[in-house]
Scaffold this motif. Structure first.
Motif, PDB file in Angstrom:
ATOM      1  N   LEU A  54      15.471  26.433 -32.232  1.00  0.00           N
ATOM      2  CA  LEU A  54      14.767  25.185 -31.924  1.00  0.00           C
ATOM      3  C   LEU A  54      15.525  24.368 -30.889  1.00  0.00           C
ATOM      4  O   LEU A  54      14.940  23.795 -29.963  1.00  0.00           O
ATOM      5  N   ARG A 111       2.767  40.803 -28.502  1.00  0.00           N
ATOM      6  CA  ARG A 111       1.387  40.538 -28.896  1.00  0.00           C
ATOM      7  C   ARG A 111       0.968  39.120 -28.535  1.00  0.00           C
ATOM      8  O   ARG A 111      -0.153  38.882 -28.102  1.00  0.00           O
ATOM      9  N   LEU A 112       1.872  38.156 -28.745  1.00  0.00           N
ATOM     10  CA  LEU A 112       1.493  36.759 -28.566  1.00  0.00           C
ATOM     11  C   LEU A 112       1.635  36.289 -27.124  1.00  0.00           C
ATOM     12  O   LEU A 112       1.037  35.301 -26.728  1.00  0.00           O
ATOM     13  N   ASP A 171       8.047  31.873 -29.631  1.00  0.00           N
ATOM     14  CA  ASP A 171       8.025  30.573 -30.278  1.00  0.00           C
ATOM     15  C   ASP A 171       9.268  30.421 -31.155  1.00  0.00           C
ATOM     16  O   ASP A 171       9.622  31.339 -31.881  1.00  0.00           O
ATOM     17  N   THR A 216       9.621  28.898 -33.795  1.00  0.00           N
ATOM     18  CA  THR A 216       9.314  28.946 -35.227  1.00  0.00           C
ATOM     19  C   THR A 216       8.801  30.319 -35.644  1.00  0.00           C
ATOM     20  O   THR A 216       8.386  30.512 -36.779  1.00  0.00           O
ATOM     21  N   ASN A 273       8.491  32.689 -39.389  1.00  0.00           N
ATOM     22  CA  ASN A 273       8.478  31.844 -40.571  1.00  0.00           C
ATOM     23  C   ASN A 273       7.983  32.637 -41.786  1.00  0.00           C
ATOM     24  O   ASN A 273       6.980  33.324 -41.709  1.00  0.00           O
ATOM     25  N   GLY A 331       2.250  27.288 -41.927  1.00  0.00           N
ATOM     26  CA  GLY A 331       3.386  28.007 -41.370  1.00  0.00           C
ATOM     27  C   GLY A 331       3.258  29.511 -41.481  1.00  0.00           C
ATOM     28  O   GLY A 331       4.080  30.256 -40.979  1.00  0.00           O
ATOM     29  N   GLN A 359       2.157  32.214 -39.981  1.00  0.00           N
ATOM     30  CA  GLN A 359       1.644  32.497 -38.638  1.00  0.00           C
ATOM     31  C   GLN A 359       0.907  33.824 -38.556  1.00  0.00           C
ATOM     32  O   GLN A 359      -0.180  33.925 -38.006  1.00  0.00           O
ATOM     33  N   LEU A 360       1.542  34.870 -39.110  1.00  0.00           N
ATOM     34  CA  LEU A 360       0.925  36.194 -39.002  1.00  0.00           C
ATOM     35  C   LEU A 360      -0.312  36.310 -39.886  1.00  0.00           C
ATOM     36  O   LEU A 360      -1.276  36.983 -39.524  1.00  0.00           O
ATOM     37  N   LEU A 386      -3.098  34.925 -37.992  1.00  0.00           N
ATOM     38  CA  LEU A 386      -3.508  35.842 -36.932  1.00  0.00           C
ATOM     39  C   LEU A 386      -4.384  36.957 -37.503  1.00  0.00           C
ATOM     40  O   LEU A 386      -5.429  37.301 -36.935  1.00  0.00           O
ATOM     41  N   GLU A 440      -8.185  37.897 -36.364  1.00  0.00           N
ATOM     42  CA  GLU A 440      -8.539  39.244 -35.887  1.00  0.00           C
ATOM     43  C   GLU A 440      -9.633  39.867 -36.746  1.00  0.00           C
ATOM     44  O   GLU A 440     -10.552  40.518 -36.234  1.00  0.00           O
ATOM     45  N   THR A 474       0.863  27.639 -34.597  1.00  0.00           N
ATOM     46  CA  THR A 474       1.771  27.319 -33.490  1.00  0.00           C
ATOM     47  C   THR A 474       1.003  27.513 -32.195  1.00  0.00           C
ATOM     48  O   THR A 474      -0.123  28.014 -32.192  1.00  0.00           O
ATOM     49  N   ASP A 475       1.641  27.154 -31.102  1.00  0.00           N
ATOM     50  CA  ASP A 475       0.981  27.280 -29.809  1.00  0.00           C
ATOM     51  C   ASP A 475       0.651  28.729 -29.471  1.00  0.00           C
ATOM     52  O   ASP A 475      -0.207  28.995 -28.643  1.00  0.00           O
ATOM     53  N   SER A 476       1.388  29.662 -30.082  1.00  0.00           N
ATOM     54  CA  SER A 476       1.225  31.033 -29.622  1.00  0.00           C
ATOM     55  C   SER A 476       0.699  32.013 -30.659  1.00  0.00           C
ATOM     56  O   SER A 476       0.324  33.117 -30.310  1.00  0.00           O
ATOM     57  N   ASN A 477       0.662  31.617 -31.925  1.00  0.00           N
ATOM     58  CA  ASN A 477       0.446  32.686 -32.902  1.00  0.00           C
ATOM     59  C   ASN A 477      -0.950  33.286 -32.876  1.00  0.00           C
ATOM     60  O   ASN A 477      -1.155  34.377 -33.386  1.00  0.00           O
ATOM     61  N   LEU A 478      -1.934  32.605 -32.262  1.00  0.00           N
ATOM     62  CA  LEU A 478      -3.279  33.182 -32.220  1.00  0.00           C
ATOM     63  C   LEU A 478      -3.626  33.767 -30.852  1.00  0.00           C
ATOM     64  O   LEU A 478      -4.780  34.135 -30.597  1.00  0.00           O
ATOM     65  N   GLN A 479      -2.639  33.860 -29.983  1.00  0.00           N
ATOM     66  CA  GLN A 479      -2.890  34.356 -28.631  1.00  0.00           C
ATOM     67  C   GLN A 479      -3.596  35.721 -28.609  1.00  0.00           C
ATOM     68  O   GLN A 479      -4.574  35.896 -27.881  1.00  0.00           O
ATOM     69  N   PRO A 480      -3.147  36.711 -29.386  1.00  0.00           N
ATOM     70  CA  PRO A 480      -3.833  38.011 -29.328  1.00  0.00           C
ATOM     71  C   PRO A 480      -5.290  37.911 -29.751  1.00  0.00           C
ATOM     72  O   PRO A 480      -6.153  38.595 -29.176  1.00  0.00           O
ATOM     73  N   GLU A 525      -7.210  36.619 -26.893  1.00  0.00           N
ATOM     74  CA  GLU A 525      -7.431  37.633 -25.867  1.00  0.00           C
ATOM     75  C   GLU A 525      -8.524  38.611 -26.270  1.00  0.00           C
ATOM     76  O   GLU A 525      -9.426  38.925 -25.481  1.00  0.00           O
ATOM     77  N   PRO A 547      -1.786  27.596 -24.918  1.00  0.00           N
ATOM     78  CA  PRO A 547      -1.741  27.282 -23.481  1.00  0.00           C
ATOM     79  C   PRO A 547      -2.888  27.930 -22.713  1.00  0.00           C
ATOM     80  O   PRO A 547      -3.399  27.366 -21.753  1.00  0.00           O
ATOM     81  N   GLY A 595       9.465  21.238 -34.974  1.00  0.00           N
ATOM     82  CA  GLY A 595       8.961  22.270 -34.081  1.00  0.00           C
ATOM     83  C   GLY A 595       7.448  22.356 -33.997  1.00  0.00           C
ATOM     84  O   GLY A 595       6.914  23.169 -33.258  1.00  0.00           O
ATOM     85  N   PHE A 646      16.264  19.015 -35.633  1.00  0.00           N
ATOM     86  CA  PHE A 646      16.831  20.339 -35.347  1.00  0.00           C
ATOM     87  C   PHE A 646      18.296  20.393 -35.760  1.00  0.00           C
ATOM     88  O   PHE A 646      18.780  21.392 -36.291  1.00  0.00           O
TER      89      PHE A 646
END
Ligand code: ATP
Ligand code: ATP
Ligand code: MG
Ligand code: MG
Lengths: 325, 510, 328, 325
Positions: free
Chosen positions: A147, A242-243, A247, A249, A252, C75, C77-78, C81, C85, C101-107, C110, C128, C167, D301
């Motif tokens: 972090l 994949r992502l 990140d 975090t 987790n 929290g 994340q997976l 996802l 999916e 999070t900002d990225s955990n659903l990116q796949p 796509e 993003p 975070g 943090f």
């Protein structure tokens, strides 16, 4: 005296039967029970695409759980796998963005994961601390490092070649699944075919006996944590692939899933016992469970309920088929 | 360089555990090809000395020389490199690994420099086991073996290592005379090849049969070194215990009252149709070869295992089987064969271990009467000569023999009326053995009954009023006191159909 | 085309929810068999359940099938996802996601896009690469509370922030908005800004400690209502209820009740039910091939004792209130 | 009369010294180190009021950790303490709102917690499953029950008398602290003075030997989980008193804190070893840590970083003072 020669010598059993034993059969039965139930309840479950989907979704947990299994077998536990994956992933991402070639960034990140594992291992082996406390401490430590380094923001802009590496398919099978399968084979070989594997079992099974027999106990423990750290790092890299982002975090709650997979697969948290095949099956059980419950569109609270019940029932089935063993 | 020709020199070795001085400047030498006895009471420091030799312990003072060269680094690996192998008293195995893996633990055979050569290990293990017990499967997980077999594995492991020096710490504590004879042959062969052997045993006849000389320890100090050809058992024992031991003879206290009535008790093939009676004040011996089912029979009686069929009556009342608490309430108490695994809670004190089975007796208003328990424990342990007499010390820190005394104390404290002794004097010194025999007699005199399983024929002859002989899970016959002899027992114990099992030779009376 | 990474707070291609009807016209009718899926963070927080209510209500009105799922814990994340999916593989026509999070659903984003399924990022973490975002300006939450302090406590003083999970995007933005705004003018000092992990108990303990060190504190700002209610209890236990004000975020029903009861000073309501409705409306417009701006902003308002009655309404009533209120 | 043999007889040590041994002294030293550091860094730390504050903030974790210690000593682990607390708290709240008198609702809730523990215990003792898996399963199960029953919403409207019970002070000490102190004393007595305590230590130390010695192994295990469940329930009630609401998500991550407190206090996760005094000190260490970091207003943090480092350092100090023991 020499009449004893007449006695029959029992032929040594094959090693394969040893590594897919009754215990793994029990786990497999648990998995089959779950699959059967979902197959009946939803037609979408047993399609090839969905089965691959389940494997893919289980692959990251399986990867982490492989290392966890070794640590547990050697009598330890590693709660820091998630943050270890995060620092490795962030290191790889930062390096690649700074222009370090992929083929350098990947091994460096895996080494970083192994180094994080080595810190755990040394605190356990030389510091004489309990694995639970050590890795609880480094869980905070590594997460905080991730972090602080990133300021809490994900690192974006992962090179497409890197992502392609983990997002392609090999003969229709997602590459993540293939990678984890290869890693599982390696870990299986280490556990079942090499001296190190015997040392893991020995140190976890009877540390005193192992020490007396001349097993390098400290090094064995450290090795288990290093492998766990390395595999967590690889899991982190797969996820970044994949992502498309690293990140801080990331990872987790991975420790809980990984421990659950190992324990479902028959690893004893008292050490000295565990199976790679079992752990893989355990990870798939957890993956199938989630997948099936989503397909059935079970509401979140009831998913939680079902998860709890199914884990317990699967374990009871497993236990019953194995008898009192 | 090596002018004296000594193979091994232990120089001025001292070792203390906290307040306990386990070894006090002990010096001992062994020449090549010599079989050297190491004798002493329980807790005298024999195992500690050997564990220092094998690198498991670091000495507080002193050093070890092999062939005149001082060992600089300590630890098991250094010791092995110096040619030292050891048979440990407390069997140290990794339960989930196979026999062969345990034998090669720490120095596996490899193929391709990377992988364990399992097949080669198993073949080598089978080879090493051949002369001791060829029925042991090298590929079987060691947890499936019985103690006696594990002890044989331990012996085979040490012998296999091609060592110059083999330290044997009570290698035959679980073995029958037949197996000792095979070991004796092996020891002679090794000695002939120039291997030096240190032999620890509480069985004097064995020591006199295989050793040329012996070092005697008492309370961590060396009190004497003797040539065995020039002395007698009585003298040696007297040096060990510091006094003359009176030799006692069997005394019977059996009455006509039936205490225990067992009918058709069976479990798998281990125990088949066991039917017998035990009278009040009677000491019933059970003899048989390894694997005859004696241990299993006692476990069934004690409720530890559940029988497939059969009935147990205590004083005329049938009791439910398969539950230790029920059996204990009925007055039965089991002294298990495998002390470390089934007997002791290592971290807990002697007092706690003694009190475990009699919490009812030692508690009032829901609280443990610690003082009463401590007083009783101390009394019992003083009678049995626990060394050191520290009942608050964790039992795991005591020598094997002393642990055994505490477990006997547990059942006496629990007021058991039918004591089930499974190899009661395994690992117990001659002095304490005599004490335990008189203890068993005292218990009988008090009107208690006992079943004593033992692989030592002299022991059975010494304590038993009557002997059951088991063979392959069945009771092969019963011998009354006036019919008792080693020959009679052996004749019943050995399977008739095959005659390739070696007949144990008669052994000297203890 | 390659989109630049989305910052939902600053993106210029944006439109207010209230302008959708006027600028884009009627919502296209949902084709028969339209299936819309919602993927939430967790259902253990009322905010996300309320959002789901809005989704379901609007979907029902529009005659579309709707499925709402959530990860088993915040929290996870997976797990989230996997859910996304699995929904995509079942052939949904649009996906409304609130990522962990900002990225955990990116796949999932796509594979949905490659299957031509519109994905709408609804609130909280911001993907993003998201093409469509519906939600409020997170930073604005904190700004609104800070402005209340600047307006109502002209003398300034010490204030403290109880943050969400370290975070997490929303936690960071809200805290930043508050701290930066309130520091202007130099009369206020943020004496503590510590994590409460979205947890009532943790927030209570942190607030108790802060109060004990700063008995002269004038107010707290908590990143969500659950924590604010915990803080409120700590303030009461310290006997400082009359001196210390407490603000939360989200506008859950308990916060409303607490405000009405005179406990909690205020909360920044981001109207989750309405947000859910707007999100489904946006989805239907996208399915109907309308061209939408990248960000559709949803309303929020600082609720205090003064206006709590006004905002305690539902449905069209609430829409009217919001549209007539300034700066929403 | 003791001249009969050479062995010196050391008089049995007093029970107090037995239960505050070297191990606890090490933990105390770790705590003192942390206190010293914070006392230097912030003047507010060592005030009477703040010390009471720390005790109050540690009390809930201490309460849970007491039960956890017994379970760990008996060779198990209880991951389900948080959800157990939640269902008990919700039950109490629902009952009180339905008009059940407080003096009935409280024992009923504690019984419910004990019953939840009994389920864990029976699955472990009779089902033969690993404690980790069992309580991981019931962790989901109990949490789901709490969420489903409440629909995810906290139950408000807790009667003021109930809250007063847990929010008052006794001679200036918060009642929660007093309650937990009394409970700790009770648990200490159970562990050190009663047959059940002997049984916990024996079953965790060597289950087989305990079984043969006639220890009711299954009942002993079940008892440990029941006490753990009951204490978790009480912790839940204290929290409801403090917060004025029974939240179905109450008790999230309590298991980690409780295990950490027990482990810091010297309990071995392999069973057979643990100390009540140590666990209390462990809980206070964690409480002091959080309190100190908040007083210092350390950024999130860096709080995480400090938590990790301080736990590890405190454990190393503890270890070093105890030597190799
Ligand atoms: N690990 C240990 N920790 C503390 N004390 C020990 C330890 N090992 C041995 N001792 C003590 O050292 C002394 C010598 O023990 P040792 O095991 O060497 O005796 P021994 O002669 O082998 O006895 P036995 O015939 O019963 O095996 C005893 O007093 C014992 O209590
Ligand atoms: N756990 C077990 N599983 C399967 N078979 C067993 C088990 N324990 C004992 N047996 C079998 O039961 C038979 C009797 O064994 P037991 O240990 O009772 O013999 P014993 O006469 O006491 O021998 P020992 O001298 O080795 O103690 C043996 O043939 C053995 O193979
Ligand atoms: Mg010995
Ligand atoms: Mg036997």
């Amino acid at each position: 005296m020499s009449t004893t020669d007449g006695a029959t010598l029992v032929p040594p059993r094959r090693s394969l039967s040893l590594s897919f034993g009754l215990r793994d059969a029990g786990t497999l039965l648990g998995l089959l029970a779950i699959v059967a139930v979902f197959a009946v309840l939803t037609p979408n479950f047993l399609t090839e695409r969905n089965l691959l989907n389940i494997l893919q979704q289980s692959s990251i947990n399986a990867c982490v759980a492989l290392g966890m299994t070794l640590v547990i077998i050697a009598g330890g536990i590693d709660l820091s796998v998630g943050p270890t994956a995060a620092i490795s992933a962030i290191a790889a991402a930062a390096m690649m963005i700074a222009g370090v070639p992929i083929e350098l960034a990947i091994p460096a990140a895996v080494l970083l994961g192994a180094a994080a594992g080595a810190v755990n291992g040394m605190l356990v082996a030389y510091g004489g601390l309990q694995p639970f406390i050590v890795t609880l401490g480094t869980l905070s430590l590594y997460r905080a490092s991730a972090l602080i380094y990133t300021g809490g923001n994900p690192i974006l802009g992962i090179p497409p070649q890197f992502r392609a590496l983990f997002n392609s398919t090999v003969f229709g099978v997602p590459s993540a699944v293939v990678i984890v399968a290869v890693l599982a084979l390696l870990v299986w070989v280490v556990l079942n075919k090499t001296p190190l594997g015997e040392y893991f079992l020995a140190v976890g099974g009877n540390e005193e006996a192992a020490h007396i027999a001349g097993v390098p106990v400290a090094m064995t423990k450290i090795a288990s944590y290093m492998i766990s750290g390395g595999l967590a790092a690889i899991a982190g890299l797969i996820l970044v692939g994949r992502l498309g982002a690293a990140d801080p975090t990331l990872g987790n709650l991975w420790e809980l899933d990984a421990i659950a997979a190992a324990a479902i697969g028959g690893a004893s948290l008292m050490g000295g016992k565990g199976s790679i095949v079992g752990t893989l099956l355990g990870a798939i059980i957890l993956g199938a469970l989630r997948n099936g419950l989503t397909l059935l569109n079970v509401q979140a609270f009831y998913q939680l309920l079902a998860t709890g019940i199914i884990i317990l029932v699967a374990m009871l089935i497993d236990r019953a088929t194995r008898g009192r063993g | 360089m090596n002018t004296s020709g000594d193979r091994l020199r232990l120089m001025d070795i001292s070792k203390s555990f906290g307040p306990i001085q386990a070894l006090d400047h002990v010096t001992m030498t062994v020449v090549p090809g010599e079989v050297h006895g190491l004798l002493g009471e329980n807790g005298a420091g024999k195992s500690t000395l050997l564990r220092i030799l094998s690198g498991a312990f670091k000495p507080s003072d002193g050093h070890v020389e092999v062939d005149g060269v001082r060992l600089t680094s300590t630890g098991p690996v250094a010791a092995r490199r110096a040619g030292i192998a050891m048979i440990h008293q407390e069997l140290q195995h990794v339960p989930e690994l196979t026999v062969a893996q345990n034998m090669f633990l720490g120095h596996p055979l490899k193929t391709g420099g990377l992988f364990v050569a399992r097949r080669a290990q198993e073949n080598a293990a089978a080879e090493a086991l051949r002369s001791l017990d060829p029925t042991i499967d090298p590929a079987a997980p060691i947890r499936t073996l019985k103690v006696a077999q594990r002890q044989i594995v331990e012996i085979a492991r040490a012998v296999m290592e091609d060592a110059k020096i083999i330290a044997m710490d009570e290698p035959t504590s679980s073995l029958t005379p037949a197996e000792f004879e095979r070991l004796a042959v092996l020891i002679h062969q090794l000695a002939a090849k120039g291997v030096s052997i240190i032999y620890v045993s509480h069985k004097m006849d064995e020591v006199f049969q295989v050793c040329q000389a012996a070092t005697i320890l008492r309370d961590g100090r060396k009190v004497d070194e003797v040539r065995l050809a020039e002395t007698t058992e009585q003298e040696v024992v007297a040096r060990m215990v510091g006094r003359e031991l009176a030799t006692a003879h069997h005394r019977g206290f059996a009455t006509d009252e039936i205490m225990l009535d067992v009918r058709g008790l069976s479990r798998g093939t281990a125990v088949q149709d066991a039917t017998f009676q035990l009278r009040k004040g009677e000491v019933l011996g059970i003899s048989g070869l390894i694997g005859a089912g004696r241990t299993e029979l006692l476990r069934l009686l004690a409720g530890v295992d559940r029988p497939d069929a059969g009935e147990i009556r205590v004083e005329g009342h049938s009791i439910p089987t398969g539950r230790p608490r029920v059996a204990i309430a009925a007055g039965l108490g089991l002294l298990p064969e495998e002390r470390k695994r089934d007997g002791i809670v290592a971290r807990r004190s002697i007092r706690s271990n003694i009190g475990l089975a009699s919490m009812k007796r030692f508690s009032r208003f829901g609280f443990v009467r610690r003082r009463a328990l401590a007083a009783e424990s101390e009394k019992l342990m003083r009678e049995m000569n626990l060394r050191p007499l520290m009942i608050e010390r964790p039992i795991g820190q005591f020598s094997g023999g002393n642990q055994q005394k505490a477990i006997i104390g547990r059942w006496i404290a629990a007021g058991a009326r039918i004591l089930l002794f499974d190899e009661p004097t395994r690992g117990i010194d001659v002095g304490a053995k005599a004490e335990i025999y008189s203890l068993i007699e005292r218990l009988a005199a008090e009107g208690r009954s006992a079943i004593v399983v033992s692989s030592e024929l002299p022991e059975i002859l010494r304590v038993a009023d009557r002997v059951l002989v088991m063979r392959e899970g069945r009771i092969a016959g019963t011998l009354e006191r006036d019919q008792l002899s080693e020959e009679a027992i052996v004749a019943l114990a050995v399977p008739q159909s095959t005659d390739d099992t070696p007949i144990p030779q008669s052994r000297r009376e203890a | 085309q390659n989109l630049k990474p989305l910052n939902s707070d600053t993106e210029t291609d944006r439109m207010s929810w209230s302008e959708l009807q006027s600028k884009l016209g009627d919502v296209p009718k949902a084709p028969a068999g339209t299936k819309i899926g919602g993927v939430s963070k967790t259902l253990t927080n009322e905010y996300w359940r309320a959002l789901g209510e809005g989704y379901a209500a609007y979907a029902k009105k529009a005659g579309a099938e709707f499925v709402y799922q959530a990860a088993q814990s915040e929290g996870d994340q997976l797990g989230q996802l996997s859910i996304a999916e699995n929904l995509i593989s079942q052939g949904f026509d649009a996906l409304l996601v609130s990522p962990q999070t900002d990225s955990n659903l990116q796949p999932a984003l796509e594979s949905a896009e490659s299957a031509g399924i519109p994905v709408i990022n609804v609130n909280d973490a911001v993907i993003p690469a998201a093409r469509n975002y519906v939600g409020n300006v997170q930073r604005d939450n904190g700004v609104r509370v800070a402005k209340w302090f600047l307006d109502n406590r002209p003398n300034g003083g010490k204030v403290a922030v109880i943050e969400g999970q370290a975070g997490v995007f929303a936690a960071g933005q809200r805290t930043k908005g508050f701290s930066e705004t309130i520091s202007q003018g130099g009369k206020f000092k943020v004496v503590a800004s510590v994590p409460g992990n979205w947890d009532r108990q943790v927030a209570y303990d942190a607030a108790a400690t802060i109060l004990q060190q700063n008995p002269d504190l004038v107010g707290f700002y908590a990143n969500n209502d659950g924590m604010a209610l915990g803080v409120m209890e700590a303030v009461k236990a310290a006997g400082l209820k009359d001196k210390v004000v407490v603000f939360g975020t989200d506008g859950i029903s308990d916060a409303y009740a607490s405000i009405k009861a005179g406990d909690l000073t205020g909360t920044v309501d981001s109207f989750p039910v309405l947000t859910g409705e707007v999100a489904v409306e946006t989805a239907l417009r996208l399915i109907g091939k309308q061209k939408l701006p990248r960000v559709v902003t949803t309303p929020q308002a600082l609720i205090t004792k003064d206006n709590v009655a006004t905002y305690s309404v539902k449905g069209d009533e609430l829409r009217k209130v919001l549209i007539s209120a300034p700066a929403n």
